[in-house]
Design a protein around this motif. Sequence first.
Motif, PDB file in Angstrom:
ATOM      1  N   VAL A 180      13.867   1.324   9.976  1.00  0.00           N
ATOM      2  CA  VAL A 180      12.503   0.806   9.938  1.00  0.00           C
ATOM      3  C   VAL A 180      11.776   1.439   8.749  1.00  0.00           C
ATOM      4  CG1 VAL A 180      10.304   0.697  11.193  1.00  0.00           C
ATOM      5  CG2 VAL A 180      12.459   0.582  12.447  1.00  0.00           C
ATOM      6  N   LEU A 181      10.926   0.648   8.091  1.00  0.00           N
ATOM      7  CA  LEU A 181      10.083   1.163   7.006  1.00  0.00           C
ATOM      8  C   LEU A 181       8.691   1.447   7.547  1.00  0.00           C
ATOM      9  CD1 LEU A 181      11.088  -1.327   4.175  1.00  0.00           C
ATOM     10  CD2 LEU A 181      11.970   0.979   4.581  1.00  0.00           C
ATOM     11  N   ASP A 182       7.969   2.378   6.908  1.00  0.00           N
ATOM     12  CA  ASP A 182       6.620   2.697   7.356  1.00  0.00           C
ATOM     13  C   ASP A 182       5.698   1.501   7.122  1.00  0.00           C
ATOM     14  OD1 ASP A 182       6.930   3.213   4.544  1.00  0.00           O
ATOM     15  OD2 ASP A 182       4.963   4.180   4.567  1.00  0.00           O
ATOM     16  N   ASP A 183       4.644   1.387   7.933  1.00  0.00           N
ATOM     17  CA  ASP A 183       3.674   0.300   7.823  1.00  0.00           C
ATOM     18  C   ASP A 183       2.687   0.599   6.700  1.00  0.00           C
ATOM     19  OD1 ASP A 183       4.632  -1.293   9.924  1.00  0.00           O
ATOM     20  OD2 ASP A 183       3.501  -0.150  11.419  1.00  0.00           O
ATOM     21  N   THR A 184       2.226  -0.481   6.051  1.00  0.00           N
ATOM     22  CA  THR A 184       1.165  -0.377   5.043  1.00  0.00           C
ATOM     23  C   THR A 184       0.168  -1.498   5.296  1.00  0.00           C
ATOM     24  OG1 THR A 184       2.228  -1.838   3.429  1.00  0.00           O
ATOM     25  CG2 THR A 184       2.801   0.511   3.305  1.00  0.00           C
TER      26      THR A 184
END
Length: 144
Positions: free
Chosen positions: A127-131
């Motif tokens: 999972v990638l961090d939210d922006t």
Amino acid sequence: MKVQIINKSKHALPAYATAQSAGVDLRANLSEPVTLQPLERKLIPTGLFMALPAGYEAQVRPRSGLALKKGITVLNSPGTIDADYRGEVCVILINLSAEPFVVEDGERIAQIVIARHEQAEWQEVEVLDDTERGAGGFGHTGKK
């Protein structure tokens, strides 16, 4: 920064036009003129061979005047010359105009900018961090 270069062309080494120029012009090194028909692309030699320091690349870019006035541009823009490449520097030109264009020997056909770069060390994750932007792209912010 010092860059080793071999000049097998009939022309002077590339030189910065002004004290703050980012790029130097590349000249065509031709035994006879080359005609580019509309939408035609050709590989144009420069007669230059270089050895860039590790961690640097040479970015081959269009010349703005040639693009605006004649519709001639670099097809894979920017093209990359890697630090470990030792072959001749050549330029893929394309004619985006409706008229044939003749490339003459010595003509300034493109420019190169020497730039530092990094190599990525890939870290595979689930999972990638939210922006705030998220996956929005391709004009998602609209016209202002």
